[in-house]
Enzyme design. Structure first.
Site, PDB file in Angstrom:
ATOM      1  N   LYS A   1     -12.147  -3.235  11.153  1.00  0.00           N
ATOM      2  CA  LYS A   1     -10.976  -2.916  11.988  1.00  0.00           C
ATOM      3  C   LYS A   1     -11.078  -3.598  13.357  1.00  0.00           C
ATOM      4  CE  LYS A   1      -8.434  -0.413   9.266  1.00  0.00           C
ATOM      5  NZ  LYS A   1      -7.173  -0.974   8.765  1.00  0.00           N
TER       6      LYS A   1
ATOM      7  N   ASP B   1       2.414  -1.881  -4.348  1.00  0.00           N
ATOM      8  CA  ASP B   1       1.025  -1.429  -4.423  1.00  0.00           C
ATOM      9  C   ASP B   1       0.472  -1.957  -5.730  1.00  0.00           C
ATOM     10  OD1 ASP B   1      -1.429   0.328  -4.505  1.00  0.00           O
ATOM     11  OD2 ASP B   1      -0.423   1.262  -2.806  1.00  0.00           O
ATOM     12  N   ILE B   2      -0.845  -1.860  -5.858  1.00  0.00           N
ATOM     13  CA  ILE B   2      -1.489  -2.285  -7.098  1.00  0.00           C
ATOM     14  C   ILE B   2      -1.236  -1.252  -8.199  1.00  0.00           C
ATOM     15  CG2 ILE B   2      -3.752  -1.231  -6.625  1.00  0.00           C
ATOM     16  CD1 ILE B   2      -4.926  -4.057  -7.354  1.00  0.00           C
TER      17      ILE B   2
ATOM     18  N   GLY C   1      -0.408   4.811  -1.075  1.00  0.00           N
ATOM     19  CA  GLY C   1      -1.451   5.475  -0.303  1.00  0.00           C
ATOM     20  C   GLY C   1      -0.923   6.609   0.560  1.00  0.00           C
ATOM     21  N   GLN C   2      -1.831   7.204   1.296  1.00  0.00           N
ATOM     22  CA  GLN C   2      -1.485   8.393   2.087  1.00  0.00           C
ATOM     23  C   GLN C   2      -0.408   8.069   3.137  1.00  0.00           C
ATOM     24  OE1 GLN C   2      -4.301   9.813   4.922  1.00  0.00           O
ATOM     25  NE2 GLN C   2      -3.489  11.895   4.963  1.00  0.00           N
TER      26      GLN C   2
ATOM     27  N   GLY D   1       0.841  -1.202   0.000  1.00  0.00           N
ATOM     28  CA  GLY D   1       0.000   0.000   0.000  1.00  0.00           C
ATOM     29  C   GLY D   1       0.874   1.248   0.000  1.00  0.00           C
TER      30      GLY D   1
ATOM     31  N   TYR E   1     -16.253  -0.281   7.787  1.00  0.00           N
ATOM     32  CA  TYR E   1     -14.814  -0.069   7.990  1.00  0.00           C
ATOM     33  C   TYR E   1     -14.450  -0.342   9.465  1.00  0.00           C
ATOM     34  CZ  TYR E   1     -10.419   2.613   8.230  1.00  0.00           C
ATOM     35  OH  TYR E   1      -9.126   3.022   8.433  1.00  0.00           O
TER      36      TYR E   1
ATOM     37  N   ASP F   1      -1.040  -7.143  -6.072  1.00  0.00           N
ATOM     38  CA  ASP F   1      -2.424  -7.103  -5.590  1.00  0.00           C
ATOM     39  C   ASP F   1      -2.432  -7.900  -4.291  1.00  0.00           C
ATOM     40  OD1 ASP F   1      -5.062  -7.456  -4.988  1.00  0.00           O
ATOM     41  OD2 ASP F   1      -5.647  -8.192  -6.972  1.00  0.00           O
TER      42      ASP F   1
END
Ligand code: SER
Length: 315
Positions: A146, A34-35, A11-12, A8, A142, A52
């Site tokens: 989690k 990452d993808i 991402g951010q 990932g 979400y 992936d």
């Protein structure tokens, strides 16, 4: 030296985390994956694998190829996007975690970092100074994923000795990579719009108080926890983590100190209900006591840096 992978990395969190890990441990020892392609500095500063996270054999092959021992699993669907696609979010957020935990259980990798979130809390949770142990009835898919993930992490630690560590991130604010699909994203968007347009229409109401943190603090917390001696890591589900709490009105007032003509308007959407189900502030005394966590950035310091860096980026 043992190698690390960030899954990932586009991402951010992943983009900032990869760069800091490379700073500390050497470019070639930190694989980004990452993808989709990551930011230019992530792509150019060290190895990158297109991956992936749902492709278990592909993931295992990359772990073997690079002799990976530490995994930061950051691929996930955030709260807003997950509400639009609940089953897909559950699938992505859960299957990826379980497959990585299994690889750790089988000894393919040694250490796993997995991020939880303030989204594990829900409308029945005490809102101020929310403790580590409290009522947890998340109302978003979400948050449900989690909370379930936290339980799985603790289970794999207790039952199989898997060295898994995690924090419950508050809303994260950064300038490198924009957030996507979250409820706390307004606190990033507002800076871009303040600079681009001098105004911002906020999707939360002015008094929606949420726990937030500037990215450098979040990255330091993450690496400190992963590098802490095992005996100091007493919580294996996920640690509460706290930085700064503010609402949109307070953030807008801070931005106005730099851009006096900045104006904000409010048009709450479906994310208002999500935000209202989350705490306003977090008690992170366990993280402070167990592995010495302490946040550094306050609202003024963060706002100053965000505006400077985004101005640079946009010009
Ligand atoms: N920042 C995340 C979101 O808003 C919460 O972990 O979805």
């Amino acid at each position: 030296m043992s190698k690390t992978i960030v899954i990932g990395a586009s991402g951010q969190i992943g983009s900032d985390l990869t760069l800091e890990l490379r700073n500390r441990f050497g470019n070639d020892n930190v694989i980004a994956s990452d993808i989709k392609n990551a930011a230019d500095d992530v792509m150019s500063s060290g190895p990158f694998e297109t991956l992936d996270v749902m492709d278990e054999s592909g993931v295992a092959a990359v772990f073997k190829k690079h002799d990976i021992s530490k995994v930061y699993l950051l691929a996930a669907m955030l709260s807003g996007s997950a509400e639009k696609n609940p089953k897909k979010a559950w699938d992505l957020n859960m299957k990826s975690l379980l497959s990585i935990l299994d690889m750790a259980k089988e000894g393919l990798i040694k250490k796993v970092f997995w991020p939880s979130s303030i989204a594990v809390f829900g409308p029945t949770t005490p809102k101020q100074n929310t403790p580590q142990l409290t009522i947890m009835e998340p109302s978003t898919v979400y948050g449900i994923s989690k909370l379930a993930g936290e339980r799985w992490c603790e289970y794999y630690f207790n039952k199989y000795g898997v060295d898994v560590r995690g924090v419950r991130y508050p809303g994260l604010i950064s300038y490198k990579t924009e957030a996507g699909g979250g409820t706390t994203d307004y606190a990033v968007e507002i800076f871009y719009e303040a600079i681009r347009a001098g105004k911002y229409e906020c999707f939360l109401t002015e008094d929606t108080l949420l726990p937030m943190m500037f990215m450098p603090d979040a990255i330091r917390a993450t690496i400190d926890l992963v590098e802490a001696p095992a005996e100091k890591v007493k919580i294996r589900s996920s640690y509460n983590l706290s930085g700064i709490s503010f609402d949109p009105e307070t953030l807008a007032a801070e931005i106005k100190k730099h851009i006096p003509d900045f104006s904000i308007s409010y048009k709450p959407d479906f994310r208002q209900q999500i935000a209202e189900s989350w705490p306003g502030s977090i008690d992170d005394s366990e993280a402070r006591a167990d592995w010495g966590w302490k946040h550094e950035y306050d609202l003024a310091k963060m706002t100053d840096i965000m505006l400077k860096e985004i101005k640079k980026k946009l010009s």
